[in-house]
Design a protein around this motif. Structure first.
Motif, PDB file in Angstrom:
ATOM      1  N   GLY A  44    -102.165 -33.901-103.987  1.00 36.85           N
ATOM      2  CA  GLY A  44    -101.152 -33.214-103.406  1.00 36.85           C
ATOM      3  C   GLY A  44    -101.720 -32.762-101.784  1.00 36.85           C
ATOM      4  O   GLY A  44    -101.066 -31.830-101.110  1.00 36.85           O
ATOM      5  N   ALA A  45    -102.603 -33.636-101.421  1.00 36.04           N
ATOM      6  CA  ALA A  45    -103.293 -33.358-100.043  1.00 36.04           C
ATOM      7  C   ALA A  45    -102.386 -34.050 -99.040  1.00 36.04           C
ATOM      8  O   ALA A  45    -102.821 -35.004 -98.343  1.00 36.04           O
ATOM      9  N   GLY A  46    -101.136 -33.508 -98.751  1.00 32.68           N
ATOM     10  CA  GLY A  46    -100.263 -33.862 -97.848  1.00 32.68           C
ATOM     11  C   GLY A  46     -99.910 -33.409 -96.582  1.00 32.68           C
ATOM     12  O   GLY A  46     -99.122 -33.535 -95.933  1.00 32.68           O
ATOM     13  N   VAL A  47    -100.540 -32.294 -96.202  1.00 29.77           N
ATOM     14  CA  VAL A  47    -100.362 -31.356 -95.081  1.00 29.77           C
ATOM     15  C   VAL A  47    -100.626 -32.046 -93.853  1.00 29.77           C
ATOM     16  O   VAL A  47    -100.046 -31.797 -92.643  1.00 29.77           O
ATOM     17  N   ALA A  48    -101.424 -33.006 -93.840  1.00 29.15           N
ATOM     18  CA  ALA A  48    -101.974 -33.662 -92.467  1.00 29.15           C
ATOM     19  C   ALA A  48    -101.910 -35.364 -92.744  1.00 29.15           C
ATOM     20  O   ALA A  48    -102.194 -35.839 -91.593  1.00 29.15           O
ATOM     21  N   SER A 215    -105.461 -37.669 -88.056  1.00 27.79           N
ATOM     22  CA  SER A 215    -104.372 -36.663 -87.828  1.00 27.79           C
ATOM     23  C   SER A 215    -104.735 -35.315 -88.641  1.00 27.79           C
ATOM     24  O   SER A 215    -105.777 -35.269 -89.375  1.00 27.79           O
ATOM     25  N   ALA A 216    -104.129 -34.279 -87.932  1.00 24.60           N
ATOM     26  CA  ALA A 216    -104.445 -32.900 -88.268  1.00 24.60           C
ATOM     27  C   ALA A 216    -103.164 -32.161 -88.613  1.00 24.60           C
ATOM     28  O   ALA A 216    -102.188 -32.666 -88.061  1.00 24.60           O
ATOM     29  N   GLY A 217    -103.211 -31.431 -89.436  1.00 23.93           N
ATOM     30  CA  GLY A 217    -101.874 -30.600 -89.824  1.00 23.93           C
ATOM     31  C   GLY A 217    -102.182 -29.258 -90.271  1.00 23.93           C
ATOM     32  O   GLY A 217    -103.144 -28.933 -90.830  1.00 23.93           O
ATOM     33  N   TYR A 218    -101.118 -28.312 -90.010  1.00 25.24           N
ATOM     34  CA  TYR A 218    -100.948 -26.936 -90.542  1.00 25.24           C
ATOM     35  C   TYR A 218     -99.781 -26.764 -90.888  1.00 25.24           C
ATOM     36  O   TYR A 218     -98.768 -26.957 -90.414  1.00 25.24           O
ATOM     37  N   ALA A 219     -99.583 -25.923 -92.016  1.00 27.01           N
ATOM     38  CA  ALA A 219     -98.272 -25.553 -92.540  1.00 27.01           C
ATOM     39  C   ALA A 219     -98.426 -23.945 -93.044  1.00 27.01           C
ATOM     40  O   ALA A 219     -99.390 -23.842 -93.751  1.00 27.01           O
ATOM     41  N   GLN A 220     -97.426 -23.236 -92.926  1.00 26.48           N
ATOM     42  CA  GLN A 220     -97.169 -21.998 -93.693  1.00 26.48           C
ATOM     43  C   GLN A 220     -96.061 -21.915 -94.426  1.00 26.48           C
ATOM     44  O   GLN A 220     -94.878 -22.166 -93.796  1.00 26.48           O
ATOM     45  N   LEU A 244    -104.157 -26.142 -94.331  1.00 24.91           N
ATOM     46  CA  LEU A 244    -104.979 -26.598 -93.173  1.00 24.91           C
ATOM     47  C   LEU A 244    -105.567 -27.894 -93.429  1.00 24.91           C
ATOM     48  O   LEU A 244    -106.340 -27.766 -94.502  1.00 24.91           O
ATOM     49  N   GLY A 245    -105.476 -28.976 -92.834  1.00 23.68           N
ATOM     50  CA  GLY A 245    -106.099 -30.158 -93.377  1.00 23.68           C
ATOM     51  C   GLY A 245    -106.176 -31.138 -92.408  1.00 23.68           C
ATOM     52  O   GLY A 245    -105.614 -31.240 -91.109  1.00 23.68           O
ATOM     53  N   TRP A 246    -106.671 -32.304 -92.642  1.00 20.26           N
ATOM     54  CA  TRP A 246    -106.873 -33.603 -91.758  1.00 20.26           C
ATOM     55  C   TRP A 246    -106.996 -34.807 -92.318  1.00 20.26           C
ATOM     56  O   TRP A 246    -107.184 -34.628 -93.801  1.00 20.26           O
ATOM     57  N   ALA A 247    -106.786 -35.841 -91.900  1.00 13.04           N
ATOM     58  CA  ALA A 247    -106.592 -37.279 -92.662  1.00 13.04           C
ATOM     59  C   ALA A 247    -107.002 -38.334 -91.669  1.00 13.04           C
ATOM     60  O   ALA A 247    -106.854 -38.231 -90.247  1.00 13.04           O
ATOM     61  N   ALA A 248    -107.507 -39.322 -92.273  1.00 10.41           N
ATOM     62  CA  ALA A 248    -107.757 -40.675 -91.573  1.00 10.41           C
ATOM     63  C   ALA A 248    -107.327 -41.839 -92.431  1.00 10.41           C
ATOM     64  O   ALA A 248    -107.452 -41.676 -93.498  1.00 10.41           O
ATOM     65  N   GLN A 265    -105.625 -51.193 -96.288  1.00  7.59           N
ATOM     66  CA  GLN A 265    -105.649 -49.777 -95.531  1.00  7.59           C
ATOM     67  C   GLN A 265    -106.375 -49.032 -96.804  1.00  7.59           C
ATOM     68  O   GLN A 265    -105.961 -48.832 -97.788  1.00  7.59           O
ATOM     69  N   ALA A 266    -107.102 -47.868 -96.100  1.00  3.52           N
ATOM     70  CA  ALA A 266    -107.748 -47.002 -96.771  1.00  3.52           C
ATOM     71  C   ALA A 266    -107.257 -45.565 -96.065  1.00  3.52           C
ATOM     72  O   ALA A 266    -107.326 -45.557 -94.912  1.00  3.52           O
ATOM     73  N   ASP A 267    -106.847 -44.802 -96.869  1.00  4.34           N
ATOM     74  CA  ASP A 267    -106.236 -43.236 -96.556  1.00  4.34           C
ATOM     75  C   ASP A 267    -107.094 -42.367 -97.118  1.00  4.34           C
ATOM     76  O   ASP A 267    -107.431 -42.304 -98.298  1.00  4.34           O
ATOM     77  N   LEU A 268    -107.729 -41.570 -96.315  1.00  2.00           N
ATOM     78  CA  LEU A 268    -108.363 -40.234 -96.884  1.00  2.00           C
ATOM     79  C   LEU A 268    -107.794 -38.851 -96.382  1.00  2.00           C
ATOM     80  O   LEU A 268    -107.412 -38.887 -95.160  1.00  2.00           O
ATOM     81  N   ALA A 269    -107.515 -37.832 -97.148  1.00  2.00           N
ATOM     82  CA  ALA A 269    -106.927 -36.791 -96.931  1.00  2.00           C
ATOM     83  C   ALA A 269    -107.759 -35.706 -97.321  1.00  2.00           C
ATOM     84  O   ALA A 269    -108.045 -35.712 -98.662  1.00  2.00           O
ATOM     85  N   LEU A 270    -107.994 -34.466 -96.734  1.00  2.00           N
ATOM     86  CA  LEU A 270    -108.725 -33.307 -97.034  1.00  2.00           C
ATOM     87  C   LEU A 270    -107.697 -32.057 -96.575  1.00  2.00           C
ATOM     88  O   LEU A 270    -107.455 -32.034 -95.484  1.00  2.00           O
ATOM     89  N   GLN A 271    -107.702 -31.123 -97.459  1.00  2.00           N
ATOM     90  CA  GLN A 271    -107.201 -29.848 -96.992  1.00  2.00           C
ATOM     91  C   GLN A 271    -107.634 -28.589 -97.966  1.00  2.00           C
ATOM     92  O   GLN A 271    -108.281 -28.850 -98.715  1.00  2.00           O
ATOM     93  N   ALA A 272    -107.191 -27.444 -97.234  1.00  2.00           N
ATOM     94  CA  ALA A 272    -107.610 -26.423 -97.842  1.00  2.00           C
ATOM     95  C   ALA A 272    -106.413 -25.336 -97.837  1.00  2.00           C
ATOM     96  O   ALA A 272    -105.414 -25.509 -96.947  1.00  2.00           O
TER      97      ALA A 272
END
Length: 396
Positions: A44-48, A215-220, A244-248, A265-272
């Motif tokens: 579910g790390a989709g914010v960024a 990329s980076a993302g924030y959502a409320q 809040l998170g970021w991805a590459a 292709q490799a995708d990495l996503a991290l968020q809190a």
């Protein structure tokens, strides 16, 4: 959003404030379940993470426009009949579309979900009368967004949900009735993405061109008031949450006579994510601003603690044909793992177009991509849930 995947927890009344044994079976926190198998396979790390998934705006409303630079539209279906956590019948569908206007892109999305809890039996206070009904939670979500389209993109978006939930059953003598409560929620989001390969002259790997985007993302999410059910003096706040998170994303492109194939292709996503709901001394609930008590370092590393949920997701795609995903989430009292596999049509179509030199196959491969994703959440636990979805993306 800590309740996002924990329907069982909501059944036990673990709402942010004002929980009570008088709560009805159905409750609005159930509607936090995001329906995308593609993103849920990555915990579910989709914010960024920029995505053409039609469900992506439910993770960050800015997604409604960010993909519109390259994708004109799409649709997805998570069919009813799938059992969430082995108990609840859940189904959804979504669609998205976008248009480019000069250096800008506008996008929008629609999604609907329904969660059926199965038939429930209730008795009148004297136990003489028995009635049956089925609690159901639903929402219809719509999003709009705008973004730039250059090598460095910025996007903002807004999503709103019309939500309805089965109210508590009531008896008046021998008369039984059950109504519905309804209301609106709102999500706000922002994203930024940089196409590093377009900004910097990265060296080729043989005939292949490297691709790199960060990329980076924030959502409320779930901005709104409180919810009360009949027969209860408590009013639960909507689970307003900061993410809040970021991805590459890194890959290698192989130019073909008819198109370009993303070989790997490799995708990495991290968020809190952190709940912005807090309880005041008088028992009422208030809301934090922007990040609440979230530590930004946790968003950078995807780590959680007792108050913050961290999410980490990884995806590997081969020749636009097969994708393997895995992820983990922990914090807020919960932890779990996820994984998934997806099969795409774009790769085989491009290979067939290259081998046969047929223009019709080349056009199909360039503009249409069908994907089936099978995902498993809470892997290896009693709440393990397997579900799948079919999506279509229409490229420009």
């Amino acid at each position: 959003m800590r309740l996002r995947f924990l329907c069982a927890a909501a059944l036990l009344g673990l709402a942010p404030c004002g929980a009570s044994a008088q709560r009805p079976l159905t409750a609005l926190p159930f509607l936090e379940i995001p329906p995308s198998p593609t993103l849920n396979a990555m915990a579910g790390a989709g914010v960024a993470l920029p995505s053409a998934d039609p469900y992506a705006f439910l993770y960050n409303p800015a997604q409604a426009a960010l993909a519109a630079r390259d994708v004109a539209g799409g649709a997805a279906l998570y069919p009813g009949g799938a059992d969430w956590i082995g108990r609840f019948n859940y189904g959804s569908a979504a669609a998205m579309g976008g248009a480019r206007i000069g250096r800008f892109a506008l996008g929008g999305g629609l999604a609907q979900t329904a969660l059926h809890f199965g038939e429930v039996e209730v008795r009148s206070r004297d136990g003489a009368y028995v009635a049956r009904y089925e609690p159901v939670d639903r929402y219809l979500a719509a999003a709009v967004g705008a973004s730039t389209t250059g090598a460095v993109r910025g996007a903002v978006g807004l999503a709103t949900r019309f939500v309805s939930s089965t109210d508590s059953p009531t008896f008046e003598g021998d008369e039984f009735s059950v109504g519905r409560i309804w209301g609106f929620t709102m999500d706000l989001g922002a994203m930024a993405a940089a196409d590093v390969a377009r900004l910097v002259a990265l060296p080729r790997v043989g005939p292949m061109r490297p691709a790199l985007e960060v990329s980076a993302g924030y959502a409320q999410t779930h901005i709104g008031g409180t919810v009360g059910y009949s027969g209860s003096s408590y009013r639960d706040p909507l689970p307003r949450t900061a993410l809040l998170g970021w991805a590459a994303s890194a890959g290698l492109d192989l130019p073909l006579a008819t198109s370009t194939l993303r070989v790997v292709q490799a995708d990495l996503a991290l968020q809190a994510e952190h709940s912005l709901v807090h309880r005041r001394e008088d028992g009422s609930c208030g809301y934090g601003l922007v990040l609440g008590d979230m530590n930004v370092a946790r968003a950078l590393t995807g780590t959680g603690n007792e108050e913050t949920t961290g999410r980490r997701g990884l995806r590997l795609a081969l020749a636009e044909t097969v994708e393997l995903s895995a992820g983990e989430f922990h914090g807020g009292g919960y932890e779990g793992r996820s994984y998934g596999v997806a099969v795409r049509a774009a790769g085989p179509l491009k290979a067939a177009a290259h081998l046969t030199a047929r223009p019709v196959l080349a056009r199909l491969a360039d503009h249409f991509d069908v994907r089936y994703t099978h995902a498993v959440y809470f892997a290896g636990t009693p709440n393990e849930t397997a579900f799948g979805g079919l999506s279509l993306a229409v490229r420009r």
